[in-house]
Structures are given as structure tokens and as C-alpha cells.
Design an enzyme around this catalytic site. Structure first.
Site, PDB file in Angstrom:
ATOM      1  N   ASP A 103       0.957  -1.074   0.026  1.00  0.00           N
ATOM      2  CA  ASP A 103       0.016  -0.008   0.082  1.00  0.00           C
ATOM      3  C   ASP A 103       0.709   1.329  -0.028  1.00  0.00           C
ATOM      4  O   ASP A 103       0.635   2.170  -0.704  1.00  0.00           O
ATOM      5  CB  ASP A 103      -1.021   0.091   1.287  1.00  0.00           C
ATOM      6  N   ASP A 106       6.975   3.642   3.720  1.00  0.00           N
ATOM      7  CA  ASP A 106       7.212   4.811   4.529  1.00  0.00           C
ATOM      8  C   ASP A 106       8.544   4.865   4.747  1.00  0.00           C
ATOM      9  O   ASP A 106       9.515   5.474   4.021  1.00  0.00           O
ATOM     10  CB  ASP A 106       6.132   4.707   5.636  1.00  0.00           C
ATOM     11  N   VAL A 156      -2.364   9.099   5.914  1.00  0.00           N
ATOM     12  CA  VAL A 156      -3.561   8.796   4.931  1.00  0.00           C
ATOM     13  C   VAL A 156      -4.249   7.734   5.219  1.00  0.00           C
ATOM     14  O   VAL A 156      -3.678   6.719   5.680  1.00  0.00           O
ATOM     15  CB  VAL A 156      -3.144   8.817   3.236  1.00  0.00           C
ATOM     16  N   ARG A 168     -10.563   1.473   6.018  1.00  0.00           N
ATOM     17  CA  ARG A 168      -9.949   0.995   4.812  1.00  0.00           C
ATOM     18  C   ARG A 168     -11.113   1.004   3.594  1.00  0.00           C
ATOM     19  O   ARG A 168     -10.151   1.050   2.588  1.00  0.00           O
ATOM     20  CB  ARG A 168      -9.682  -0.567   5.138  1.00  0.00           C
TER      21      ARG A 168
END
Ligand code: 5GP
Ligand code: MG
Length: 178
Positions: A103, A106, A156, A168
Site C-alpha cells: 500500500d 514509508d 493517509v 479501509r
């Protein structure tokens, strides 16, 4: 679902258009449709499942689906270096083309742990697709072969991304003010 804590960042239409492009690129990169050269899309649970589902349908080729999960034992909304693989791949990917589907990348610790684990299963090729990239927070060098969007350092949610397991199922991706 609307909330004063949510600020729209990417609409579902923007996400769809980008995922379609990524799927076309992957289809071109893995042109053969031979079952002798299987292509696995391995989603990082749970956040990547919508991206995996849409990406798979945007690829004009046979693909196979698999799942892994890394959990970070840091606290709060950022990940620490202490990442453990908590769901193992059930499929045999030895000799196959494999794309880890994330997804968001980071700090890079989750992707690194999962890529290392998948590499140990001896795939023929191993690449990374990430819908979102927060490069400003990177602590480990990670090559994202198929990247959806670069985003600023904000938290986010939506399109698979959660906060405490909520949000979600939002179609758009929004910044959540914590
Ligand atoms: P990393 O290990 O690269 O620091 O973080 C990867 C994981 O942290 C992601 O798979 C996701 O679960 C979580 N994460 C990082 N940034 C965000 C964010 O902005 N929103 C959400 N919902 N999760 C995030
Ligand atoms: Mg999460």
C-alpha cells in the site's frame, strides 16, 4: 463517509486511472502469458488488498495472487525497525516472477523485511509495486519498480489504508488529522 478529520488527497478516479497505467506497464514488462512463466502478485496484508485486486484486473495476462504480512512492533502510526513477518506466504514461488504489492512505503522497514523473505523463496525475478511513496521518511533504500503516487509526509487513510483498522473501505485516499 465524510468527517471533518478527513481531507481528500486522491480521488477514486485518480487512483483507478493510475492503477490502470501501472497494470498496463506490468503487462508489457511480463509479456509472455505462459504458465511456464507465472507472475505472482503478493499483497502485503491488510492495506494492499484493494490495490492488489484492482492491479490484477488491470494486467492483461494470467496472474496469481498471494499474501504476506509484516507487523511493526513500534507504537503509534509510524513503523519502527522492529518488523516481523507474521503471515507467511503459502505458495511456492521458486523460479517464478514475483511482484510484492504494498500500500505504502514509508520508512521502508516493512517492504525490506517482506522483500528479504520473498527473496529467500528463490523467485526468478522480484519487484516491488507500491501505490503510495513517502520518500521524505525513508530510513532504508528501497527501489519501487511500480509506483502509484508520491505523497507528502502526512498520515493517509482509505483504499485499504487504516487507522486502528477503520477507514479501509473508503474509496478515496484522504489525509487524517490525528
Ligand atoms: P514502513 O515500514 O515503510 O515505515 O511502513 C509501512 C507500513 O506502515 C504500511 O504498510 C502501513 O501499514 C503503515 N503506514 C505508513 N504510512 C502510513 C500512512 O500514511 N497511513 C496509513 N494508514 N498507514 C501507513
Ligand atoms: Mg496499518
Amino acid at each position: 463517509m465524510s468527517s471533518p478529520r478527513l481531507k481528500l488527497l486522491l480521488t477514486h478516479d485518480q487512483i483507478s486511472a493510475r492503477v490502470t497505467e501501472l497494470g498496463q506497464t506490468i503487462g508489457e514488462d511480463f509479456l509472455t502469458n505462459s504458465s511456464a512463466e507465472p507472475l505472482w502478485l503478493i499483497a502485503a496484508l491488510k492495506g494492499a488488498v484493494f490495490f492488489q485486486a484492482d492491479l490484477a484486473r488491470a494486467i492483461d495476462r494470467d496472474v496469481r495472487l498471494g499474501f504476506v504480512r509484516a507487523s511493526s512492533y513500534g507504537s503509534g502510526t509510524t513503523s519502527s525497525g522492529d518488523v516481523r513477518v507474521t503471515v507467511e506466504l503459502e505458495d511456492n514461488i521458486a523460479g517464478a516472477h514475483v511482484i510484492l504489492v504494498e500500500d505504502i512505503v514509508d520508512t521502508g522497514h516493512s517492504a525490506r523485511a517482506l522483500l528479504d523473505r520473498l527473496a529467500a523463496a528463490n523467485p526468478r525475478t522480484l519487484r516491488l509495486a507500491a501505490l503510495l511513496d513517502k520518500p521524505s521518511r525513508r530510513e532504508l533504500p528501497i527501489t519501487i519498480d511500480y509506483r502509484g503516487f508520491e505523497i507528502p509526509d502526512q498520515f493517509v487513510v482509505g483504499y485499504g489504508l487504516d487507522h486502528d483498522e477503520s477507514y479501509r473501505n473508503l474509496r478515496d485516499i484522504s489525509v487524517l488529522s490525528l
